[in-house]
Design an enzyme around this catalytic site. Structure first.
Site, PDB file in Angstrom:
ATOM      1  N   LEU A  15       0.840  -1.210   0.000  1.00  0.00           N
ATOM      2  CA  LEU A  15       0.000   0.000   0.000  1.00  0.00           C
ATOM      3  C   LEU A  15       0.874   1.259   0.000  1.00  0.00           C
ATOM      4  O   LEU A  15       0.763   2.118  -0.880  1.00  0.00           O
ATOM      5  CB  LEU A  15      -0.901  -0.024   1.244  1.00  0.00           C
ATOM      6  CG  LEU A  15      -1.626   1.273   1.596  1.00  0.00           C
ATOM      7  CD1 LEU A  15      -2.705   1.585   0.577  1.00  0.00           C
ATOM      8  CD2 LEU A  15      -2.248   1.195   3.000  1.00  0.00           C
ATOM      9  N   TYR A 138       3.926  -6.356  17.218  1.00  0.00           N
ATOM     10  CA  TYR A 138       4.186  -5.397  16.129  1.00  0.00           C
ATOM     11  C   TYR A 138       4.729  -4.083  16.703  1.00  0.00           C
ATOM     12  O   TYR A 138       5.722  -3.539  16.219  1.00  0.00           O
ATOM     13  CB  TYR A 138       2.865  -5.174  15.400  1.00  0.00           C
ATOM     14  CG  TYR A 138       2.842  -4.133  14.311  1.00  0.00           C
ATOM     15  CD1 TYR A 138       3.387  -4.390  13.054  1.00  0.00           C
ATOM     16  CD2 TYR A 138       2.229  -2.890  14.523  1.00  0.00           C
ATOM     17  CE1 TYR A 138       3.328  -3.439  12.048  1.00  0.00           C
ATOM     18  CE2 TYR A 138       2.163  -1.938  13.521  1.00  0.00           C
ATOM     19  CZ  TYR A 138       2.714  -2.216  12.280  1.00  0.00           C
ATOM     20  OH  TYR A 138       2.649  -1.265  11.288  1.00  0.00           O
ATOM     21  N   LYS A 142       8.375  -2.310  16.107  1.00  0.00           N
ATOM     22  CA  LYS A 142       8.501  -0.974  15.509  1.00  0.00           C
ATOM     23  C   LYS A 142       9.286  -0.053  16.442  1.00  0.00           C
ATOM     24  O   LYS A 142      10.096   0.761  16.007  1.00  0.00           O
ATOM     25  CB  LYS A 142       7.112  -0.387  15.217  1.00  0.00           C
ATOM     26  CG  LYS A 142       6.400  -1.084  14.066  1.00  0.00           C
ATOM     27  CD  LYS A 142       7.100  -0.798  12.765  1.00  0.00           C
ATOM     28  CE  LYS A 142       6.414  -1.386  11.567  1.00  0.00           C
ATOM     29  NZ  LYS A 142       7.172  -1.210  10.330  1.00  0.00           N
ATOM     30  N   THR A 166       0.004   7.193  10.739  1.00  0.00           N
ATOM     31  CA  THR A 166      -1.224   6.754  11.404  1.00  0.00           C
ATOM     32  C   THR A 166      -1.961   5.752  10.497  1.00  0.00           C
ATOM     33  O   THR A 166      -1.412   5.342   9.459  1.00  0.00           O
ATOM     34  CB  THR A 166      -2.100   7.987  11.716  1.00  0.00           C
ATOM     35  OG1 THR A 166      -3.199   7.572  12.505  1.00  0.00           O
ATOM     36  CG2 THR A 166      -2.633   8.658  10.448  1.00  0.00           C
ATOM     37  N   ASN A 167      -3.203   5.383  10.832  1.00  0.00           N
ATOM     38  CA  ASN A 167      -4.020   4.471   9.997  1.00  0.00           C
ATOM     39  C   ASN A 167      -4.058   4.952   8.565  1.00  0.00           C
ATOM     40  O   ASN A 167      -4.451   6.088   8.317  1.00  0.00           O
ATOM     41  CB  ASN A 167      -5.499   4.507  10.420  1.00  0.00           C
ATOM     42  CG  ASN A 167      -5.742   3.878  11.751  1.00  0.00           C
ATOM     43  OD1 ASN A 167      -5.027   2.983  12.152  1.00  0.00           O
ATOM     44  ND2 ASN A 167      -6.761   4.382  12.437  1.00  0.00           N
ATOM     45  N   TRP A 203     -18.958  -3.371  14.225  1.00  0.00           N
ATOM     46  CA  TRP A 203     -18.722  -3.640  15.639  1.00  0.00           C
ATOM     47  C   TRP A 203     -18.843  -2.386  16.501  1.00  0.00           C
ATOM     48  O   TRP A 203     -18.440  -1.301  16.077  1.00  0.00           O
ATOM     49  CB  TRP A 203     -17.300  -4.176  15.825  1.00  0.00           C
ATOM     50  CG  TRP A 203     -17.145  -5.622  15.478  1.00  0.00           C
ATOM     51  CD1 TRP A 203     -17.940  -6.350  14.624  1.00  0.00           C
ATOM     52  CD2 TRP A 203     -16.137  -6.511  15.969  1.00  0.00           C
ATOM     53  NE1 TRP A 203     -17.473  -7.634  14.548  1.00  0.00           N
ATOM     54  CE2 TRP A 203     -16.366  -7.765  15.365  1.00  0.00           C
ATOM     55  CE3 TRP A 203     -15.060  -6.374  16.850  1.00  0.00           C
ATOM     56  CZ2 TRP A 203     -15.561  -8.875  15.617  1.00  0.00           C
ATOM     57  CZ3 TRP A 203     -14.256  -7.472  17.096  1.00  0.00           C
ATOM     58  CH2 TRP A 203     -14.511  -8.717  16.492  1.00  0.00           C
ATOM     59  N   ARG A 210     -11.310   7.912  14.870  1.00  0.00           N
ATOM     60  CA  ARG A 210     -10.106   7.433  14.186  1.00  0.00           C
ATOM     61  C   ARG A 210      -9.650   8.436  13.128  1.00  0.00           C
ATOM     62  O   ARG A 210     -10.473   9.105  12.501  1.00  0.00           O
ATOM     63  CB  ARG A 210     -10.371   6.092  13.481  1.00  0.00           C
ATOM     64  CG  ARG A 210     -10.692   4.933  14.404  1.00  0.00           C
ATOM     65  CD  ARG A 210      -9.471   4.456  15.183  1.00  0.00           C
ATOM     66  NE  ARG A 210      -9.801   3.352  16.078  1.00  0.00           N
ATOM     67  CZ  ARG A 210     -10.162   3.481  17.365  1.00  0.00           C
ATOM     68  NH1 ARG A 210     -10.239   4.671  17.920  1.00  0.00           N
ATOM     69  NH2 ARG A 210     -10.424   2.411  18.099  1.00  0.00           N
ATOM     70  N   ASP A 270     -15.562  -1.741  21.615  1.00  0.00           N
ATOM     71  CA  ASP A 270     -15.308  -0.498  20.894  1.00  0.00           C
ATOM     72  C   ASP A 270     -13.816  -0.279  20.607  1.00  0.00           C
ATOM     73  O   ASP A 270     -13.454   0.385  19.658  1.00  0.00           O
ATOM     74  CB  ASP A 270     -15.792   0.693  21.743  1.00  0.00           C
ATOM     75  CG  ASP A 270     -17.155   1.188  21.275  1.00  0.00           C
ATOM     76  OD1 ASP A 270     -17.581   0.801  20.172  1.00  0.00           O
ATOM     77  OD2 ASP A 270     -17.776   1.963  22.017  1.00  0.00           O
TER      78      ASP A 270
HETATM   79  N1  LIG Z   1      -1.194   0.225   6.435  1.00  0.00           N
HETATM   80  C1  LIG Z   1      -1.228   1.042   7.480  1.00  0.00           C
HETATM   81  O1  LIG Z   1      -2.308   1.516   7.905  1.00  0.00           O
HETATM   82  C2  LIG Z   1       0.055   1.426   8.191  1.00  0.00           C
HETATM   83  C3  LIG Z   1      -0.037   2.351   9.255  1.00  0.00           C
HETATM   84  C4  LIG Z   1       1.133   2.727   9.889  1.00  0.00           C
HETATM   85  C5  LIG Z   1       2.360   2.226   9.491  1.00  0.00           C
HETATM   86  N2  LIG Z   1       2.418   1.326   8.468  1.00  0.00           N
HETATM   87  C6  LIG Z   1       3.757   0.839   8.098  1.00  0.00           C
HETATM   88  O2  LIG Z   1       4.014   1.213   6.753  1.00  0.00           O
HETATM   89  C7  LIG Z   1       4.797   0.197   6.096  1.00  0.00           C
HETATM   90  C8  LIG Z   1       4.054  -0.272   4.861  1.00  0.00           C
HETATM   91  O3  LIG Z   1       2.782  -0.814   5.226  1.00  0.00           O
HETATM   92  P1  LIG Z   1       1.751  -1.301   4.098  1.00  0.00           P
HETATM   93  O4  LIG Z   1       0.400  -1.187   4.677  1.00  0.00           O
HETATM   94  O5  LIG Z   1       2.092  -0.653   2.807  1.00  0.00           O
HETATM   95  O6  LIG Z   1       2.112  -2.867   4.006  1.00  0.00           O
HETATM   96  P2  LIG Z   1       1.665  -3.930   2.901  1.00  0.00           P
HETATM   97  O7  LIG Z   1       0.729  -3.350   1.919  1.00  0.00           O
HETATM   98  O8  LIG Z   1       1.225  -5.157   3.654  1.00  0.00           O
HETATM   99  O9  LIG Z   1       3.033  -4.263   2.159  1.00  0.00           O
HETATM  100  C9  LIG Z   1       4.071  -4.911   2.833  1.00  0.00           C
HETATM  101  C10 LIG Z   1       5.304  -4.856   1.986  1.00  0.00           C
HETATM  102  O10 LIG Z   1       6.379  -5.444   2.741  1.00  0.00           O
HETATM  103  C11 LIG Z   1       7.076  -6.341   1.910  1.00  0.00           C
HETATM  104  N3  LIG Z   1       7.651  -7.420   2.736  1.00  0.00           N
HETATM  105  C12 LIG Z   1       7.013  -8.178   3.660  1.00  0.00           C
HETATM  106  N4  LIG Z   1       7.867  -9.096   4.168  1.00  0.00           N
HETATM  107  C13 LIG Z   1       9.059  -8.908   3.546  1.00  0.00           C
HETATM  108  C14 LIG Z   1      10.325  -9.539   3.629  1.00  0.00           C
HETATM  109  N5  LIG Z   1      10.550 -10.569   4.461  1.00  0.00           N
HETATM  110  N6  LIG Z   1      11.330  -9.087   2.840  1.00  0.00           N
HETATM  111  C15 LIG Z   1      11.132  -8.056   1.992  1.00  0.00           C
HETATM  112  N7  LIG Z   1       9.954  -7.406   1.864  1.00  0.00           N
HETATM  113  C16 LIG Z   1       8.926  -7.838   2.637  1.00  0.00           C
HETATM  114  C17 LIG Z   1       6.042  -6.890   0.929  1.00  0.00           C
HETATM  115  O11 LIG Z   1       6.728  -7.310  -0.228  1.00  0.00           O
HETATM  116  P3  LIG Z   1       6.180  -8.518  -1.199  1.00  0.00           P
HETATM  117  O12 LIG Z   1       4.794  -8.104  -1.622  1.00  0.00           O
HETATM  118  O13 LIG Z   1       7.150  -8.545  -2.312  1.00  0.00           O
HETATM  119  O14 LIG Z   1       6.160  -9.754  -0.335  1.00  0.00           O
HETATM  120  C18 LIG Z   1       5.190  -5.636   0.680  1.00  0.00           C
HETATM  121  O15 LIG Z   1       5.742  -4.883  -0.364  1.00  0.00           O
HETATM  122  C19 LIG Z   1       5.025  -0.900   7.141  1.00  0.00           C
HETATM  123  O16 LIG Z   1       6.256  -0.675   7.770  1.00  0.00           O
HETATM  124  C20 LIG Z   1       3.904  -0.672   8.136  1.00  0.00           C
HETATM  125  O17 LIG Z   1       4.255  -1.127   9.407  1.00  0.00           O
HETATM  126  C21 LIG Z   1       1.304   0.919   7.795  1.00  0.00           C
END
Ligand SMILES: NC(=O)c1ccc[n+]([C@@H]2O[C@H](COP(=O)([O-])OP(=O)(O)OC[C@H]3O[C@@H](n4cnc5c(N)ncnc54)[C@H](OP(=O)(O)O)[C@@H]3O)[C@@H](O)[C@H]2O)c1
Length: 314
Positions: A15, A138, A142, A166-167, A203, A210, A270
């Site tokens: 994402l 998690y 982090k 954030t989200n 829910w 949020r 909630d």
């Molecule tokens: N989504 C949210 O609401 C949110 C909020 C706050 C922070 N974040 C942080 O933002 C970052 C991106 O989140 P996202 O939602 O974009 O995640 P996502 O859509 O689930 O994508 C995860 C990415 O990580 C890669 N990945 C997973 N395991 C791996 C490994 N072992 N080696 C190399 N690459 C790996 C995946 O690559 P492949 O597809 O090639 O496997 C994918 O490109 C993360 O650090 C997350 O903690 C997200």
């Protein structure tokens, strides 16, 4: 960053990573490499070290991670702890050994903050209290990533910076109702209800509040920080504005154009009542940061035919 700087986006299929690549492309950066985990698994130390030794990217966006909703975090907490910890530790060691001039941007999450906070939550709340139990693995990983970036900066002089989004929601999200996040889950539920003339059950009371950050807005901030910021101080990335879950549901219902009934299952919990980030530090660095409203973000997703097809197929 020069327009021809070698830039690595780790996690570029996700994402946030796909939005970072989009922003870099829009801004004219020409040399972006974004390996999939099948090519460079960040859990394999030797693979990342070989890559860094061969490529020595000038800028590295670390947006890879094991990411999930409450269910995934709650049922596989050790996986979330182990994988997210090892990915950033392997990367930092690799940079130290083979590419110490690389600038690293690490994405944490606002999950690092304690369960109870004065609102809005500012960066000084990190390590100030007990974490939410459901995503402890998690959140600890982090938090470890942040401290590791700060210590490698202090001891080895690496240029590491840490951003706490954030989200988020946006194009290329995960629409898995069991393992995904709240906003993509709601978008899917309302689209399915519209297609099937069904109802939507949600829910809790709908009263908790949020924040909702569009992934491309977050990516704009990350690219800006990479170019203009260098400090051990972490930076929140949010909108500074929150909505009640009822309001979020009504916005998404309105944008999907459905007439479905919403039922609130008050026997379900909630969760945390309020979780809004303080973005004062971000605005001090990047005063033009102007994230879009939830309504605008949801409209962009629904205007994208391919994304809507994917949501309904997922
Ligand atoms: N989504 C949210 O609401 C949110 C909020 C706050 C922070 N974040 C942080 O933002 C970052 C991106 O989140 P996202 O939602 O974009 O995640 P996502 O859509 O689930 O994508 C995860 C990415 O990580 C890669 N990945 C997973 N395991 C791996 C490994 N072992 N080696 C190399 N690459 C790996 C995946 O690559 P492949 O597809 O090639 O496997 C994918 O490109 C993360 O650090 C997350 O903690 C997200």
């Amino acid at each position: 960053m020069e327009k021809n700087s070698k830039i690595a986006v780790l996690g570029g299929s996700g994402l946030l990573g796909s939005a970072v690549k989009k922003v870099l492309n829009k801004q004219g950066f020409e040399s972006i490499h974004s390996p999939r985990s099948s090519e460079i698994d960040l859990l394999e130390k030797s693979r990342i070290e070989d890559y860094l030794e061969a490529e020595r990217p000038e800028n590295i966006f670390m947006v890879a991670g094991l990411v999930g909703g409450i269910l995934g975090n709650n049922t596989r907490p050790a996986d979330f702890l182990y994988q997210n910890s090892m990915m950033i530790l392997n990367l930092l060691e690799g940079i130290r050994k083979f590419s110490p001039k690389s600038k690293l941007l690490f994405t944490g999450s606002t999950c690092i903050y304690p369960k109870e906070n004065p609102q809005p939550i500012n960066e000084d709340r990190f390590m100030c209290g007990k974490l939410e139990e459901t995503n402890k693995g998690y959140a600890v990983a982090k938090g470890l990533g942040i401290v590791a970036c700060q210590l490698y900066r202090k001891q080895h002089g690496l240029d590491t910076i840490c951003a706490m989004p954030t989200n988020m929601y946006g194009l290329n999200d995960t629409y898995d109702l069991e393992n995904g996040h709240m906003i993509p889950g709601l978008i899917k539920k309302f689209l399915v209800a519209k297609r099937d003339n069904g109802k939507v059950t949600l829910w809790g009371s709908g009263n908790p509040r949020r924040e909702a950050l569009y992934s491309e807005d977050c990516a704009n901030a990350l690219v800006y920080l990479m170019e203009n910021y260098s400090s051990e101080k972490i930076v929140n990335i949010g909108t500074g504005y929150d909505y009640s879950i009822k309001e979020i549901a009504e916005i998404i219902k309105g944008e999907t154009g459905g007439e479905c009934k919403i039922e609130w299952d008050s026997s379900r919990p909630d969760g945390t009542f309020e979780k809004r980030t303080d973005i004062f530090r971000l605005k001090e660095i990047y005063s033009e940061f102007n994230p879009r409203s939830l309504k605008e973000g949801v409209r962009e997703i629904l205007d994208n035919k391919r994304e809507v097809e994917r949501i309904l197929q997922d």
